[in-house]
Write a protein that holds these residues in place. Structure first.
Motif: not given
Ligand SMILES: Nc1ncnc2c1ncn2[C@@H]1O[C@H](COP(=O)(O)OP(=O)(O)OP(=O)(O)O)[C@@H](O)[C@H]1O
Ligand SMILES: [Mg+2]
Length: 258
Positions: A40-42, A88-90, A129-130, A135-136
């Motif tokens: 779940l991280d771009p 992916e980056v999207d 993601p950080p 998303l988190t």
């Protein structure tokens, strides 16, 4: 057995979230569990770390916006019982797009629903993601437990109160009353330095038994493995890093119960 979902999260960057998600997932699969790693991280580091090419349209992004199903996004890996939902980056757009959408914190939970109902997996690990962005928060809303990697470094605990507060909020406002801190994993441990030892004792004072006994040593083999698209147990099974993640997987299974 119902599928259990865990978020691997820490809003601090570079603390070993992805390394832990990928290697724990691979070790759990090697122990016979059917595992889905949800990237779940771009940045898509878990995706490339498992040897998958980044592919346009392969991520969960469209599904989170309401198009298609998450099952269609599941890809096999070269490793038995380990599958992945690539990133992916999207996914970068998700923070912005989802923030304006209805039920925006429950998108991952809803999307995972049919996969969980199908009981085709024992465990789902979500690599976050950080940040403590949308998303988190979605991962937290979907998970039963959160696994927090902490790097053995000064300021390891910095920002942890914020993470705690966010978890408590999701708990209290009904977004996810079942959310628990499954455990804290100390990463990049170097037993030769006083610093590592000091950080570990400070973290143990703070989190008590929530800290896993198993600590992940600093190891160049662990850092190299992703460039070969392999988890450490398949890259260098007899390394210290591999032994540590195998032990962590056993401890993790004991902790989460049957
Ligand atoms: N135990 C370890 N020993 C040596 N290097 C490590 C170890 N764990 C992680 N690393 C390296 O440290 C860097 C950060 O690790 P990783 O990508 O797992 O962190 P992250 O928390 O997922 O980062 P981000 O916040 O950017 O998603 C990577 O280059 C990784 O290879
Ligand atoms: Mg990462």
């Amino acid at each position: 057995m119902p599928t259990k979902v865990f978020a691997v999260a820490n809003q601090k960057g570079g603390v070993g979230k992805t390394t832990t998600a990928v290697n724990l997932a691979a070790c759990l699969a090697a122990l016979g569990r059917r595992v889905l790693l949800f990237d779940l991280d771009p940045q898509a580091n878990a995706t490339s770390g498992l040897g998958l090419e980044k592919a346009e349209g392969a991520s969960a992004y469209r599904v989170l916006l309401g198009e298609g199903t998450l099952s269609e996004k599941i890809k096999p890996t070269a490793f038995d019982r380990l599958q992945v939902i690539p990133s992916e980056v999207d996914l970068c757009g998700a923070d912005f797009e989802l923030a304006r959408a209805e039920h925006h914190l429950q998108r991952v939970r809803s999307a995972l629903g049919p996969i969980i109902e199908s009981t085709q997996f024992d465990l789902v690990l979500i690599d976050c993601p950080p940040s403590l962005g949308v998303l988190t928060l979605n991962a937290f809303a979907a998970a039963g437990g959160v696994l927090v990697p902490l790097q053995c470094e000064y300021y390891a605990l910095e920002g942890i109160s914020m993470l705690n507060r966010v978890m408590a909020q999701l708990h209290d406002n009904g977004v996810n009353p079942a959310l628990e801190l499954t455990g804290v994993v100390m990463t990049m441990y170097d037993g030769r330095t006083r610093l590592s030892q000091q950080v570990v004792s400070e973290v143990r004072e703070h989190f008590g038994e929530r800290v896993f006994e198993t600590m992940i040593p600093r190891s160049t083999r662990l850092a190299e493995a992703p460039s070969f698209g392999k988890p450490i147990i398949h890259y260098d099974k007899y390394s210290a890093g591999s032994a540590a993640y195998e032990l962590l997987a056993q401890e993790f299974l004991q902790r989460i119960g049957p």
